[in-house]
Write a protein that holds these residues in place. Structure first.
Motif, PDB file in Angstrom:
ATOM      1  N   SER A 192       0.826  -1.204   0.000  1.00  0.00           N
ATOM      2  CA  SER A 192       0.000   0.000   0.000  1.00  0.00           C
ATOM      3  C   SER A 192       0.861   1.255   0.000  1.00  0.00           C
ATOM      4  O   SER A 192       0.583   2.217  -0.727  1.00  0.00           O
ATOM      5  CB  SER A 192      -0.917  -0.006   1.231  1.00  0.00           C
ATOM      6  N   GLY A 193       1.923   1.245   0.801  1.00  0.00           N
ATOM      7  CA  GLY A 193       2.806   2.398   0.867  1.00  0.00           C
ATOM      8  C   GLY A 193       3.489   2.680  -0.461  1.00  0.00           C
ATOM      9  O   GLY A 193       3.641   3.840  -0.861  1.00  0.00           O
ATOM     10  N   ALA A 194       3.897   1.623  -1.152  1.00  0.00           N
ATOM     11  CA  ALA A 194       4.542   1.810  -2.457  1.00  0.00           C
ATOM     12  C   ALA A 194       3.563   2.364  -3.483  1.00  0.00           C
ATOM     13  O   ALA A 194       3.922   3.206  -4.319  1.00  0.00           O
ATOM     14  CB  ALA A 194       5.118   0.483  -2.940  1.00  0.00           C
ATOM     15  N   ILE A 195       2.324   1.907  -3.419  1.00  0.00           N
ATOM     16  CA  ILE A 195       1.309   2.374  -4.369  1.00  0.00           C
ATOM     17  C   ILE A 195       0.990   3.848  -4.143  1.00  0.00           C
ATOM     18  O   ILE A 195       0.917   4.643  -5.092  1.00  0.00           O
ATOM     19  CB  ILE A 195       0.029   1.522  -4.259  1.00  0.00           C
ATOM     20  N   VAL A 196       0.785   4.250  -2.887  1.00  0.00           N
ATOM     21  CA  VAL A 196       0.450   5.649  -2.620  1.00  0.00           C
ATOM     22  C   VAL A 196       1.646   6.559  -2.881  1.00  0.00           C
ATOM     23  O   VAL A 196       1.478   7.737  -3.213  1.00  0.00           O
ATOM     24  CB  VAL A 196      -0.092   5.826  -1.190  1.00  0.00           C
ATOM     25  N   ASP A 197       2.852   6.029  -2.759  1.00  0.00           N
ATOM     26  CA  ASP A 197       4.048   6.815  -3.085  1.00  0.00           C
ATOM     27  C   ASP A 197       4.044   7.188  -4.565  1.00  0.00           C
ATOM     28  O   ASP A 197       4.308   8.347  -4.934  1.00  0.00           O
ATOM     29  CB  ASP A 197       5.301   6.013  -2.744  1.00  0.00           C
ATOM     30  N   ALA A 198       3.721   6.224  -5.419  1.00  0.00           N
ATOM     31  CA  ALA A 198       3.639   6.499  -6.853  1.00  0.00           C
ATOM     32  C   ALA A 198       2.513   7.478  -7.162  1.00  0.00           C
ATOM     33  O   ALA A 198       2.653   8.382  -7.990  1.00  0.00           O
ATOM     34  CB  ALA A 198       3.445   5.195  -7.634  1.00  0.00           C
ATOM     35  N   LYS A 199       1.393   7.305  -6.474  1.00  0.00           N
ATOM     36  CA  LYS A 199       0.250   8.206  -6.691  1.00  0.00           C
ATOM     37  C   LYS A 199       0.615   9.628  -6.293  1.00  0.00           C
ATOM     38  O   LYS A 199       0.295  10.586  -7.001  1.00  0.00           O
ATOM     39  CB  LYS A 199      -0.956   7.711  -5.892  1.00  0.00           C
ATOM     40  N   ALA A 200       1.285   9.786  -5.159  1.00  0.00           N
ATOM     41  CA  ALA A 200       1.662  11.121  -4.686  1.00  0.00           C
ATOM     42  C   ALA A 200       2.603  11.809  -5.670  1.00  0.00           C
ATOM     43  O   ALA A 200       2.499  13.024  -5.887  1.00  0.00           O
ATOM     44  CB  ALA A 200       2.310  11.023  -3.307  1.00  0.00           C
ATOM     45  N   ARG A 201       3.511  11.050  -6.266  1.00  0.00           N
ATOM     46  CA  ARG A 201       4.416  11.639  -7.262  1.00  0.00           C
ATOM     47  C   ARG A 201       3.635  12.124  -8.480  1.00  0.00           C
ATOM     48  O   ARG A 201       3.933  13.191  -9.036  1.00  0.00           O
ATOM     49  CB  ARG A 201       5.473  10.620  -7.688  1.00  0.00           C
ATOM     50  N   ASN A 202       2.646  11.358  -8.894  1.00  0.00           N
ATOM     51  CA  ASN A 202       1.839  11.769 -10.046  1.00  0.00           C
ATOM     52  C   ASN A 202       0.999  12.998  -9.736  1.00  0.00           C
ATOM     53  O   ASN A 202       0.813  13.863 -10.593  1.00  0.00           O
ATOM     54  CB  ASN A 202       0.933  10.618 -10.483  1.00  0.00           C
TER      55      ASN A 202
END
Length: 260
Positions: A192-202
């Protein structure tokens, strides 16, 4: 249904997160529905059972579903400012009662008249514009349940296009999960943390001062990540902007700030 909006009695399913964490979203939903000519009521209600359902607890899910069915059975429509909760009712309530013809009929009846907020406004009432203004640029996240279970994508964008002063900038992979997924974020925190990290960058790459979505769980998850990263991006439920009700501080921020 042939009734005009002024004759429609809407049962607002507030949802647990809105009730406990962001009541302003519920008030915004009421305003949007009443502005469209509906009679809106929020009966005493409980959880829809989504957390229990996602965790495999079918017994608790059924108990909560039965309460929901009885609570909302007399309304013309049920509207929720949440695609995940509306999706639970529409898609999963009937599955819960596959072996119970009596309750299956009742579950089907509730499912057929339950909608996510922007979908109801656009697809059922035919609303094409709202009376609201928002001076700024926003980006939009498509939550998984809204998009994949209810096919909600164009509806919020159509309404946002009518907001005076608002500019929408699409992020890369707007339709990719934010990593919340209800109990998924607890069971698989690293993923979950890795997924939201990518989302935050976008989100950050759009340079939009404000992030919008239609599900509070997603919004709180993304707001938390953006805040931890020190990104001054205001996070809001789309209903607040569509209703012109943005006096409440943004989610996850001490005050409503954006990029300078």
């Amino acid at each position: 249904m042939d009734a005009s909006p002024s004759q429609l009695r809407i049962g607002l399913f507030v949802t647990c997160l809105v009730d406990l964490m962001r009541p302003s979203v519920g008030f915004a939903a009421v305003k949007l529905l009443e502005d469209a000519g509906c009679i809106v009521e929020a009966p005493v209600q409980t959880c829809c059972g989504q957390p229990a359902y996602n965790s495999g607890d079918r017994g608790t899910s059924k108990d909560l579903a039965m309460r929901m069915i009885e609570t909302f059975k007399d309304f013309d429509y049920v509207v929720a400012p949440s695609g995940s909760c509306a999706g639970t009712i529409r898609k999963h309530y009937p599955e819960l009662f596959e072996d119970d013809p009596n309750w299956r009929t009742k579950a089907d009846a509730l499912a057929s008249k339950t909608y996510e907020l922007t979908s109801f406004l656009v697809d059922v009432l035919g609303v094409t514009q709202v009376d609201a203004a928002f001076d700024g640029t926003v980006t939009y996240h498509d939550s998984c349940s809204s998009l994949r279970e209810l096919h909600v994508k164009k509806q919020p964008r159509k309404l946002l296009a009518s907001v005076k002063g608002l500019t929408l900038v699409e992020m890369t992979d707007s339709d990719v999960c934010c990593g919340f997924g209800g109990t998924f974020a607890v069971k698989y925190s690293d993923i979950s943390g890795a997924i939201v990290d990518a989302k935050a960058r976008n989100v950050d790459a759009t340079h939009a001062p404000t992030l919008l979505a239609g599900d509070l769980g997603c919004l709180m998850n993304m707001a938390g990540k953006l805040s931890r990263d020190g990104k001054p991006i205001a996070v809001r439920h789309v209903a607040e902007v569509l209703a012109g009700m943005t006096d409440e501080p943004a989610i996850g921020l001490a005050k409503d700030v954006g990029r300078k």
